[in-house]
Design a protein around this motif. Sequence first.
Motif, mmCIF file in Angstrom:
data_model
loop_
_atom_site.group_PDB
_atom_site.id
_atom_site.type_symbol
_atom_site.label_atom_id
_atom_site.label_comp_id
_atom_site.label_asym_id
_atom_site.label_seq_id
_atom_site.Cartn_x
_atom_site.Cartn_y
_atom_site.Cartn_z
ATOM 1 N N SER A 26 15.185 5.478 -3.642
ATOM 2 C CA SER A 26 16.263 6.637 -3.707
ATOM 3 C C SER A 26 17.330 6.131 -4.593
ATOM 4 O O SER A 26 18.224 7.140 -4.917
ATOM 5 N N GLY A 27 17.526 4.967 -4.971
ATOM 6 C CA GLY A 27 19.052 4.559 -5.628
ATOM 7 C C GLY A 27 20.278 4.303 -4.723
ATOM 8 O O GLY A 27 21.063 4.009 -5.430
ATOM 9 N N SER A 28 20.362 4.626 -3.503
ATOM 10 C CA SER A 28 21.365 4.851 -2.621
ATOM 11 C C SER A 28 21.486 3.360 -1.949
ATOM 12 O O SER A 28 22.625 2.895 -1.496
ATOM 13 N N LEU A 29 20.613 2.377 -2.280
ATOM 14 C CA LEU A 29 20.686 0.960 -1.722
ATOM 15 C C LEU A 29 21.137 0.050 -2.721
ATOM 16 O O LEU A 29 20.445 -0.427 -3.683
ATOM 17 N N ARG A 30 22.398 -0.353 -2.879
ATOM 18 C CA ARG A 30 23.121 -1.110 -3.651
ATOM 19 C C ARG A 30 23.286 -2.696 -3.250
ATOM 20 O O ARG A 30 23.251 -2.570 -1.884
ATOM 21 N N GLY A 31 23.215 -3.480 -3.919
ATOM 22 C CA GLY A 31 23.584 -4.793 -3.711
ATOM 23 C C GLY A 31 22.363 -5.810 -4.265
ATOM 24 O O GLY A 31 21.501 -5.227 -4.967
ATOM 25 N N GLN A 32 22.401 -7.021 -4.004
ATOM 26 C CA GLN A 32 21.522 -7.965 -4.213
ATOM 27 C C GLN A 32 20.464 -7.933 -3.358
ATOM 28 O O GLN A 32 20.666 -8.456 -2.341
ATOM 29 N N TRP A 33 19.322 -7.328 -3.646
ATOM 30 C CA TRP A 33 18.227 -7.630 -2.967
ATOM 31 C C TRP A 33 16.832 -7.444 -3.730
ATOM 32 O O TRP A 33 16.942 -7.244 -4.974
ATOM 33 N N ASN A 34 15.968 -7.873 -3.297
ATOM 34 C CA ASN A 34 14.537 -8.028 -3.964
ATOM 35 C C ASN A 34 13.711 -6.696 -4.095
ATOM 36 O O ASN A 34 12.752 -6.666 -2.969
ATOM 37 N N LYS A 35 13.904 -5.788 -4.562
ATOM 38 C CA LYS A 35 13.181 -4.407 -4.577
ATOM 39 C C LYS A 35 12.009 -4.713 -4.914
ATOM 40 O O LYS A 35 10.916 -3.986 -4.294
ATOM 41 N N LYS A 36 11.383 -5.382 -5.901
ATOM 42 C CA LYS A 36 10.115 -5.507 -6.399
ATOM 43 C C LYS A 36 9.443 -6.208 -5.455
ATOM 44 O O LYS A 36 8.151 -5.583 -5.337
ATOM 45 N N LEU A 37 9.872 -7.125 -4.762
ATOM 46 C CA LEU A 37 9.072 -7.864 -3.807
ATOM 47 C C LEU A 37 8.709 -7.014 -2.711
ATOM 48 O O LEU A 37 7.727 -7.141 -2.019
ATOM 49 N N ALA A 38 10.014 -6.208 -1.992
ATOM 50 C CA ALA A 38 9.857 -5.122 -0.751
ATOM 51 C C ALA A 38 8.608 -3.998 -0.969
ATOM 52 O O ALA A 38 7.854 -4.005 -0.362
ATOM 53 N N VAL A 39 8.734 -3.581 -2.328
ATOM 54 C CA VAL A 39 7.786 -2.593 -2.755
ATOM 55 C C VAL A 39 6.347 -3.274 -2.741
ATOM 56 O O VAL A 39 5.384 -2.680 -2.290
ATOM 57 N N GLN A 40 5.985 -4.554 -3.502
ATOM 58 C CA GLN A 40 4.893 -5.109 -3.406
ATOM 59 C C GLN A 40 4.443 -5.279 -1.853
ATOM 60 O O GLN A 40 3.101 -5.116 -1.691
ATOM 61 N N MET A 41 5.217 -5.920 -0.956
ATOM 62 C CA MET A 41 4.662 -6.110 0.291
ATOM 63 C C MET A 41 4.368 -4.845 1.007
ATOM 64 O O MET A 41 3.211 -4.908 1.604
ATOM 65 N N ALA A 42 4.867 -3.665 0.806
ATOM 66 C CA ALA A 42 4.668 -2.508 1.398
ATOM 67 C C ALA A 42 3.381 -2.080 0.768
ATOM 68 O O ALA A 42 2.485 -1.550 1.530
ATOM 69 N N ASP A 43 3.061 -2.107 -0.380
ATOM 70 C CA ASP A 43 1.814 -1.934 -0.801
ATOM 71 C C ASP A 43 0.536 -2.569 -0.520
ATOM 72 O O ASP A 43 -0.564 -2.201 -0.111
ATOM 73 N N GLU A 44 0.834 -3.988 -0.366
ATOM 74 C CA GLU A 44 -0.166 -4.912 0.545
ATOM 75 C C GLU A 44 -0.497 -4.630 1.921
ATOM 76 O O GLU A 44 -1.450 -4.356 2.288
ATOM 77 N N ILE A 45 0.775 -4.200 2.659
ATOM 78 C CA ILE A 45 0.632 -3.528 3.909
ATOM 79 C C ILE A 45 -0.346 -2.367 4.149
ATOM 80 O O ILE A 45 -1.196 -2.230 4.886
ATOM 81 N N LYS A 46 -0.419 -1.374 2.876
ATOM 82 C CA LYS A 46 -1.198 -0.120 3.123
ATOM 83 C C LYS A 46 -2.551 -0.490 2.827
ATOM 84 O O LYS A 46 -3.210 0.028 3.469
ATOM 85 N N LYS A 47 -2.561 -1.549 1.954
ATOM 86 C CA LYS A 47 -4.278 -2.018 1.789
ATOM 87 C C LYS A 47 -4.845 -2.568 3.000
ATOM 88 O O LYS A 47 -5.995 -2.386 3.186
ATOM 89 N N VAL A 48 -4.062 -3.649 3.550
ATOM 90 C CA VAL A 48 -4.633 -3.982 4.927
ATOM 91 C C VAL A 48 -4.960 -3.061 6.140
ATOM 92 O O VAL A 48 -5.734 -3.097 6.703
ATOM 93 N N LEU A 49 -3.860 -2.111 6.302
ATOM 94 C CA LEU A 49 -4.042 -0.848 7.066
ATOM 95 C C LEU A 49 -5.060 -0.112 6.841
ATOM 96 O O LEU A 49 -5.851 -0.053 7.906
ATOM 97 N N GLN A 50 -5.441 0.170 5.554
ATOM 98 C CA GLN A 50 -6.767 0.840 5.137
ATOM 99 C C GLN A 50 -7.922 0.250 5.897
ATOM 100 O O GLN A 50 -8.965 0.822 6.021
ATOM 101 N N SER A 51 -8.048 -1.192 5.678
ATOM 102 C CA SER A 51 -9.150 -1.686 6.064
ATOM 103 C C SER A 51 -9.322 -1.680 7.771
ATOM 104 O O SER A 51 -10.568 -1.653 8.055
ATOM 105 N N LEU A 52 -8.156 -1.581 8.344
ATOM 106 C CA LEU A 52 -8.146 -1.477 9.675
ATOM 107 C C LEU A 52 -8.624 -0.056 10.213
ATOM 108 O O LEU A 52 -9.276 -0.061 11.224
ATOM 109 N N ILE A 53 -8.182 0.886 9.591
ATOM 110 C CA ILE A 53 -8.364 2.244 9.792
ATOM 111 C C ILE A 53 -9.798 2.481 9.758
ATOM 112 O O ILE A 53 -10.239 3.328 10.588
#
Length: 239
Positions: A26-53
């Motif tokens: 969204s662009g509203s979350l400012r400060g020092q944080w690792n956006k790239k890693l957060a998105v990567q982890m979310a994508d990996e969670i989705k893949k794991v979820l799909q295998s369980l679904i």
Amino acid sequence: MWDTSRDYRFKVADKSISLFLKAVESGSLRGQWNKKLAVQMADEIKKVLQSLIYSYLEPKELTSAPEMRLIKEKGENIIEALGGEGWAELFLKEAEDKEKTEENIARIKFFLNTILKLKERIMLGKILDPIIGVDVVVGEVMSSTKHPRANRLQICNVNIGDRSIKVVTNDLKVKMGDHVAVVLLPPQNFMGITSEGMFLGTEGVLRNVKGEIGGLPKNIPLESLNEARKIVEKFIEGK
């Protein structure tokens, strides 16, 4: 054999990933944080979820599956990527648009709660009901104030055990000290104020609910869950 493809717990978890990504992009979350890693982890969670679904495992087998541990680990990695346990306060401190930032923080909290407590919901067994995809807990109203832009709405801060949440309600009788049944839903913005859940009730909010704070409410009317079920189904459908 349990039809995991129809399990609302997985459906809500999968949809919550999109809500999380919308918040972090969204662009509203400012400060020092690792956006790239957060998105990567979310994508990996989705893949794991799909295998369980599409695993068609029994709930008991699901709770001991290594994929469940992976989902929790990646959820915890996201918390670290956001800035650690105090990530929400850090974002609020840097916020330029406080209302928008609060809304996106609420979206992230819904996602994290959905992911990190997925195993606990699965442990409840074979339940094919939209309400099982979210948490229904006992809360204690810590404060209740009028909405600054709507006379017919109240803003309640509610203790749900491990944290406090904000709930916007149209029941003006809700007051400090009430023990309520709260369903934790995808955040909704009511004229600038983000609500993280909804009080259960039939003719007005249930205000003397039995059970431990943060635990399952006892002996609530089943019909009080109907509106929450509709909201969960609309969320899954993307409405």
